[in-house]
Design a protein around this motif. Sequence first.
Motif, PDB file in Angstrom:
ATOM      1  N   LEU A  30       4.435   4.013 -10.684  1.00 19.10           N
ATOM      2  CA  LEU A  30       5.064   5.160 -11.331  1.00 19.10           C
ATOM      3  C   LEU A  30       4.518   6.478 -10.798  1.00 19.10           C
ATOM      4  CD1 LEU A  30       5.345   3.882 -15.010  1.00 19.10           C
ATOM      5  CD2 LEU A  30       7.224   4.418 -13.455  1.00 19.10           C
ATOM      6  N   VAL A  31       3.250   6.499 -10.436  1.00 16.07           N
ATOM      7  CA  VAL A  31       2.695   7.697  -9.797  1.00 16.07           C
ATOM      8  C   VAL A  31       3.494   8.038  -8.547  1.00 16.07           C
ATOM      9  CG1 VAL A  31       0.735   8.513  -8.438  1.00 16.07           C
ATOM     10  CG2 VAL A  31       0.344   7.572 -10.706  1.00 16.07           C
ATOM     11  N   ALA A  32       3.727   7.031  -7.696  1.00 21.68           N
ATOM     12  CA  ALA A  32       4.441   7.256  -6.437  1.00 21.68           C
ATOM     13  C   ALA A  32       5.911   7.597  -6.663  1.00 21.68           C
ATOM     14  CB  ALA A  32       4.322   6.019  -5.549  1.00 21.68           C
ATOM     15  N   LEU A  33       6.515   7.005  -7.681  1.00 14.66           N
ATOM     16  CA  LEU A  33       7.944   7.185  -7.915  1.00 14.66           C
ATOM     17  C   LEU A  33       8.268   8.443  -8.704  1.00 14.66           C
ATOM     18  CD1 LEU A  33       8.778   3.465  -8.767  1.00 14.66           C
ATOM     19  CD2 LEU A  33       9.545   4.710  -6.738  1.00 14.66           C
ATOM     20  N   SER A  34       7.296   8.961  -9.457  1.00 16.17           N
ATOM     21  CA  SER A  34       7.548  10.140 -10.288  1.00 16.17           C
ATOM     22  C   SER A  34       6.845  11.390  -9.793  1.00 16.17           C
ATOM     23  CB  SER A  34       7.104   9.862 -11.727  1.00 16.17           C
ATOM     24  OG  SER A  34       5.680   9.797 -11.811  1.00 16.17           O
ATOM     25  N   GLY A  35       5.699  11.229  -9.117  1.00 18.38           N
ATOM     26  CA  GLY A  35       4.884  12.377  -8.727  1.00 18.38           C
ATOM     27  C   GLY A  35       3.984  12.868  -9.831  1.00 18.38           C
ATOM     28  N   MET A  36       3.951  12.185 -10.968  1.00 13.95           N
ATOM     29  CA  MET A  36       3.121  12.592 -12.105  1.00 13.95           C
ATOM     30  C   MET A  36       1.720  11.991 -12.001  1.00 13.95           C
ATOM     31  SD  MET A  36       5.305  12.354 -15.611  1.00 13.95           S
ATOM     32  CE  MET A  36       3.851  12.905 -16.533  1.00 13.95           C
ATOM     33  N   PRO A  37       0.717  12.658 -12.548  1.00 13.13           N
ATOM     34  CA  PRO A  37      -0.622  12.066 -12.610  1.00 13.13           C
ATOM     35  C   PRO A  37      -0.726  11.058 -13.750  1.00 13.13           C
ATOM     36  CG  PRO A  37      -0.678  14.285 -13.501  1.00 13.13           C
ATOM     37  CD  PRO A  37       0.724  14.065 -12.992  1.00 13.13           C
ATOM     38  N   ALA A  38      -1.523  10.015 -13.525  1.00 14.67           N
ATOM     39  CA  ALA A  38      -1.703   8.956 -14.523  1.00 14.67           C
ATOM     40  C   ALA A  38      -2.995   9.163 -15.294  1.00 14.67           C
ATOM     41  CB  ALA A  38      -1.718   7.594 -13.839  1.00 14.67           C
ATOM     42  N   TYR A  39      -2.941   8.885 -16.575  1.00 11.63           N
ATOM     43  CA  TYR A  39      -4.153   8.866 -17.401  1.00 11.63           C
ATOM     44  C   TYR A  39      -5.108   7.800 -16.877  1.00 11.63           C
ATOM     45  CZ  TYR A  39      -6.934   8.245 -21.701  1.00 11.63           C
ATOM     46  OH  TYR A  39      -7.945   8.136 -22.614  1.00 11.63           O
ATOM     47  N   LEU A  40      -4.556   6.665 -16.461  1.00  9.24           N
ATOM     48  CA  LEU A  40      -5.338   5.574 -15.877  1.00  9.24           C
ATOM     49  C   LEU A  40      -4.411   4.732 -15.015  1.00  9.24           C
ATOM     50  CD1 LEU A  40      -7.989   3.857 -15.754  1.00  9.24           C
ATOM     51  CD2 LEU A  40      -7.113   2.597 -17.730  1.00  9.24           C
ATOM     52  N   SER A  41      -4.908   4.332 -13.854  1.00  2.61           N
ATOM     53  CA  SER A  41      -4.185   3.391 -12.999  1.00  2.61           C
ATOM     54  C   SER A  41      -5.202   2.650 -12.157  1.00  2.61           C
ATOM     55  CB  SER A  41      -3.181   4.134 -12.091  1.00  2.61           C
ATOM     56  OG  SER A  41      -3.864   4.917 -11.129  1.00  2.61           O
ATOM     57  N   TYR A  42      -4.840   1.459 -11.705  1.00  6.14           N
ATOM     58  CA  TYR A  42      -5.667   0.730 -10.731  1.00  6.14           C
ATOM     59  C   TYR A  42      -7.138   0.738 -11.169  1.00  6.14           C
ATOM     60  CZ  TYR A  42      -6.502  -1.054  -5.961  1.00  6.14           C
ATOM     61  OH  TYR A  42      -6.824  -1.833  -4.884  1.00  6.14           O
ATOM     62  N   THR A  43      -7.379   0.199 -12.381  1.00  2.75           N
ATOM     63  CA  THR A  43      -8.685   0.335 -13.030  1.00  2.75           C
ATOM     64  C   THR A  43      -9.828  -0.186 -12.176  1.00  2.75           C
ATOM     65  OG1 THR A  43      -7.473  -0.085 -15.096  1.00  2.75           O
ATOM     66  CG2 THR A  43      -9.878  -0.067 -15.210  1.00  2.75           C
ATOM     67  N   SER A  44      -9.658  -1.339 -11.557  1.00  4.54           N
ATOM     68  CA  SER A  44     -10.757  -1.940 -10.809  1.00  4.54           C
ATOM     69  C   SER A  44     -11.187  -1.073  -9.633  1.00  4.54           C
ATOM     70  CB  SER A  44     -10.355  -3.329 -10.304  1.00  4.54           C
ATOM     71  OG  SER A  44      -9.256  -3.248  -9.412  1.00  4.54           O
TER      72      SER A  44
ATOM     73  N   ASP B 207       0.810  -1.221   0.000  1.00  8.64           N
ATOM     74  CA  ASP B 207       0.000   0.000   0.000  1.00  8.64           C
ATOM     75  C   ASP B 207       0.841   1.268   0.000  1.00  8.64           C
ATOM     76  OD1 ASP B 207      -2.232  -1.546   0.020  1.00  8.64           O
ATOM     77  OD2 ASP B 207      -2.904  -1.008   2.026  1.00  8.64           O
ATOM     78  N   TYR B 208       2.126   1.177   0.321  1.00  7.67           N
ATOM     79  CA  TYR B 208       2.944   2.387   0.354  1.00  7.67           C
ATOM     80  C   TYR B 208       3.059   3.048  -1.014  1.00  7.67           C
ATOM     81  CZ  TYR B 208       4.280   2.269   5.235  1.00  7.67           C
ATOM     82  OH  TYR B 208       4.253   2.337   6.602  1.00  7.67           O
ATOM     83  N   PHE B 209       2.873   2.314  -2.090  1.00 10.02           N
ATOM     84  CA  PHE B 209       2.819   2.948  -3.405  1.00 10.02           C
ATOM     85  C   PHE B 209       1.608   3.877  -3.498  1.00 10.02           C
ATOM     86  CE2 PHE B 209       5.416  -0.758  -5.041  1.00 10.02           C
ATOM     87  CZ  PHE B 209       6.525   0.002  -5.367  1.00 10.02           C
ATOM     88  N   VAL B 210       0.463   3.414  -3.006  1.00  6.13           N
ATOM     89  CA  VAL B 210      -0.735   4.248  -3.010  1.00  6.13           C
ATOM     90  C   VAL B 210      -0.525   5.470  -2.122  1.00  6.13           C
ATOM     91  CG1 VAL B 210      -3.202   4.334  -2.476  1.00  6.13           C
ATOM     92  CG2 VAL B 210      -2.215   2.262  -3.487  1.00  6.13           C
ATOM     93  N   HIS B 211       0.024   5.247  -0.918  1.00  3.55           N
ATOM     94  CA  HIS B 211       0.251   6.362  -0.006  1.00  3.55           C
ATOM     95  C   HIS B 211       1.223   7.379  -0.606  1.00  3.55           C
ATOM     96  CE1 HIS B 211      -2.054   4.210   2.867  1.00  3.55           C
ATOM     97  NE2 HIS B 211      -1.149   3.287   3.120  1.00  3.55           N
ATOM     98  N   GLY B 212       2.247   6.883  -1.287  1.00  3.19           N
ATOM     99  CA  GLY B 212       3.183   7.799  -1.936  1.00  3.19           C
ATOM    100  C   GLY B 212       2.507   8.635  -2.998  1.00  3.19           C
ATOM    101  N   GLY B 213       1.594   8.025  -3.740  1.00  7.62           N
ATOM    102  CA  GLY B 213       0.851   8.781  -4.741  1.00  7.62           C
ATOM    103  C   GLY B 213       0.001   9.871  -4.115  1.00  7.62           C
ATOM    104  N   ILE B 214      -0.611   9.570  -2.974  1.00  6.79           N
ATOM    105  CA  ILE B 214      -1.450  10.575  -2.299  1.00  6.79           C
ATOM    106  C   ILE B 214      -0.592  11.729  -1.802  1.00  6.79           C
ATOM    107  CG2 ILE B 214      -2.974  10.978  -0.340  1.00  6.79           C
ATOM    108  CD1 ILE B 214      -3.930   8.084  -0.638  1.00  6.79           C
ATOM    109  N   VAL B 215       0.601  11.437  -1.264  1.00  3.86           N
ATOM    110  CA  VAL B 215       1.506  12.509  -0.843  1.00  3.86           C
ATOM    111  C   VAL B 215       1.820  13.420  -2.026  1.00  3.86           C
ATOM    112  CG1 VAL B 215       3.842  13.015  -0.024  1.00  3.86           C
ATOM    113  CG2 VAL B 215       2.504  11.216   1.080  1.00  3.86           C
ATOM    114  N   SER B 216       2.121  12.835  -3.180  1.00  5.24           N
ATOM    115  CA  SER B 216       2.414  13.643  -4.370  1.00  5.24           C
ATOM    116  C   SER B 216       1.194  14.431  -4.827  1.00  5.24           C
ATOM    117  CB  SER B 216       2.903  12.743  -5.512  1.00  5.24           C
ATOM    118  OG  SER B 216       4.203  12.265  -5.260  1.00  5.24           O
TER     119      SER B 216
ATOM    120  N   GLY C 265       6.417  11.281  -3.977  1.00  5.27           N
ATOM    121  CA  GLY C 265       5.764  10.899  -2.734  1.00  5.27           C
ATOM    122  C   GLY C 265       6.265   9.624  -2.091  1.00  5.27           C
ATOM    123  N   PHE C 266       6.814   8.690  -2.878  1.00  2.47           N
ATOM    124  CA  PHE C 266       7.137   7.380  -2.315  1.00  2.47           C
ATOM    125  C   PHE C 266       8.143   7.449  -1.164  1.00  2.47           C
ATOM    126  CE2 PHE C 266       9.629   3.384  -2.395  1.00  2.47           C
ATOM    127  CZ  PHE C 266       8.635   2.536  -1.938  1.00  2.47           C
TER     128      PHE C 266
END
Length: 664
Positions: A574-588, A153-162, A203-204
């Motif tokens: 990649l969201v967490a590692l770059s800080g960039m927004p994704a066109y699509l991620s975690y579709t489900s 889940d730390y990838f998700v948390h890193g994305g939220i920080v970014s 954010g990661f």
Amino acid sequence: MKRTLATTLTAAVPLSALLWLSGAVPLYAAFGAVVLLAFFVTLAGFLALRALHLADLPAAAGWVAGVFASALAVYALVAWCGLLAVTAFAVWASVVVGCALLFPERRPDGARLDWRDLAGFALCGLVTVMWCHGIARTPVELAREGKLFAWVDYFVHGGIVSQFGDPLAVRGSIFLADQPPLLYHYASYMLPAALAGLLDQPGFPLATSFWLPLGVLTLSAGAYALGAELAGATGGILSVAVLTLVPDASNYGLQNGFLSFHFHMVVTPGTNYAAGVFMLSAVLLARRAAGAPLRPLVGSTLLAACAAWFRVQAFAVGFPAWLASAALGTPALRSRKLLLFAGGLAVFCLFVVAFYAVTDSDFALPVFLSTVHDWQEPTAYEGVYARMTDSLGGLAVIPGIVLMYAACLGAFFLLYPLVAWLAHRARALRSIDSFPAMLLLAYLALMLTAPIDKHRDSTEFTVRPFVLVYAVVAVWTVCLSWRLVAQRWPNADARAWRPLLVAAVLAVPLVGQYTAAMGTQPKFRWGGDFYPGEIQPGIVEAGRYLRGHARPGQLFAVRGLDLRWAITDAAVQLVALSGMPAYLSYTSAHMIEAADRGRVAMQRYAALSRLERSPSADAALAELRRLGIAWYVVPDGAGPLWDPQRRRAAFVERNVAIYAVSPG
């Protein structure tokens, strides 16, 4: 000012050291940035305590108050004004400095530097390093070994920080660009997001190496403040020790690893913030119960009510318990206990009936008990609850709940009621001592009535709040015990706190060798599917490339995302590692959240699927340009059909290729 500076440095040293372990920033930059942030947090906390006429509370209480006030203020500015977290923090810091200048300390003794309290807060920092240093090194190990030695889940948390702190993330939700962020308890992310903007980091590393340590420090500081209020400085030391140096219930007795306090402490750090806030709220409520003016009650109310923005699951248990304790602390209501509880029960039942009448939710109780007792192998009671269900049918929920309390509280399941009874006999109880009992009752009510959440997780509201329950019950058990000792030997506190502090400090390196076995690694068998997590070779380097070459407002898209549920994917990483927004991620996840959001996710999934059938690289890049995608990431080692040799890629590193889409 001496007290503020000393508290700042005491907090900043362990927090900056852990941030430095991430490998993201040099030590001098980590120390300078953390000192700057910690100074304004500490100053805000002490100003808040002074405003409540509670300047005599220990430094640990000032720290929790500062984290609470600063995080909420930054969150309000981010949400209402659309500011980046670092800008919002600068505004908040200006307000804090203005208040300090307008309302200087008028009582010299109010800002007195108490070395005993500072030593207790330093112990909080020491145990924070002990519990967090392994996860703080995760970014370095991820780059070196391609494995995530932390919960995925730390990838998700890193994305939220970014999402709240990165200038690159200016397109709404960072996981589904141009859509609004999901409704969530975001307050705990605000200070790491401010630091991310200050240090220009994704954010990661801030999630693993600052968000988690800040939460553990806040939890420990709240425990020290509560322990000191209940049983003096010795009670503060004992409270920190019982939560961080004593093995939790997953290590003995029923040995249910999913109900490990320490595992949840490092996996769901938002609960640490909420627990620290509730423990400080109990401190202020104790001051009101002791006959202090109204201001402590106002402060306690704000802390308890706003804890929802840090962790709503903890709020669902903590706020009803606080409300009941506050009512019992009022003489007019205390004399009408039966009427009070009858009224409270009626209101709660009406709320539950109304909730299930207007939603299509299902009760979590039978599914949650089966999940928590039958599906967390290995435990010391495998198959026991299943046999109870076979023999008792629906009545098995009664022993199932008893097993739940025993599995999550361990020794405190028996010790707390015993110590409370002894304290009652010795007339050593105070009005505030009803809080843990009310918390246990509130947790029972939640387990009986909580729904299964929209992700079909029966443990979301039934298991996660136990961290607060365990922390409060453990602290109260040791503090009531010490209160009995101090009642018998009045000078015990003055004589014992130094030896206990020394013993706790000496225990840190000894206990620190066993933190993995105590809880930083999952003990339940299915946890092996997510720890350690493996990523595609080249993802870390791809994240660095995107961060170094992207501009604010640009999006990236990833080829080959899965429609099936997955706890992470290459886009989230990649969201967490770059800080960039994704066109699509975690579709489900988007499909589960809301129909409109799911529709957008499916449209984008279809658009990316059609892209694979492009007749040429030029046609594919033109289609990406039309979709507004600046960077296209292919992570599976093979080039797309329109460029199988990856010759048109701007970046290639092992399995990952990145295509730069020039503007039209």
